[in-house]
Scaffold this motif. Structure first.
Motif: not given
Length: 111
Positions: A28-29, A33, A35, A37-38, A40-41, A47, A54, A56
């Motif tokens: 997870k970012g 970092d 990304c 979409r959210s 990914d964070c 995101c 985009k 985080c």
């Protein structure tokens, strides 16, 4: 039916798996970092657009300035998006003790 593909040795070739792109994070970012979409964070981040990519960014806490969108879909027009307010908070017009038009700022406030 379709003929099987053969490699150079004349044996049937196994389908190749396409590897994930090198830029795609495996964990997870963290804040800053890149990304898509959210999801990914990491927790507590979303995101959001930053210039033409985009990244985080932190979810907004109580008292922080937020963006209130009058029209659905206008969020996509910003080049510096903010995250939404954290759970239990809403983006509302800041209450000021002074002239009615003194502040048009919206902040994250408890429901």
């Amino acid at each position: 039916h379709r003929a099987a593909e053969l490699d150079e040795t004349g044996t049937e070739a196994l389908p190749r798996r396409t590897p994930a792109p090198a830029w795609l994070p495996t964990a997870k970012g963290e804040e800053g970092d890149f990304c898509l979409r959210s999801s990914d964070c990491a927790a507590g981040l979303c995101c959001a657009r930053h210039f033409w990519s985009k990244i985080c960014k932190p979810v907004l806490r109580e008292g922080q300035v937020c963006t209130r969108h009058r029209r659905k879909g206008s969020h996509g027009l910003e080049i510096f998006q903010r995250c939404q307010c954290a759970e239990g908070l809403a983006c509302r017009l800041q209450r000021e003790h002074g002239p009615a038009d003194a502040s048009r700022l919206h902040t994250c406030q408890r429901h």
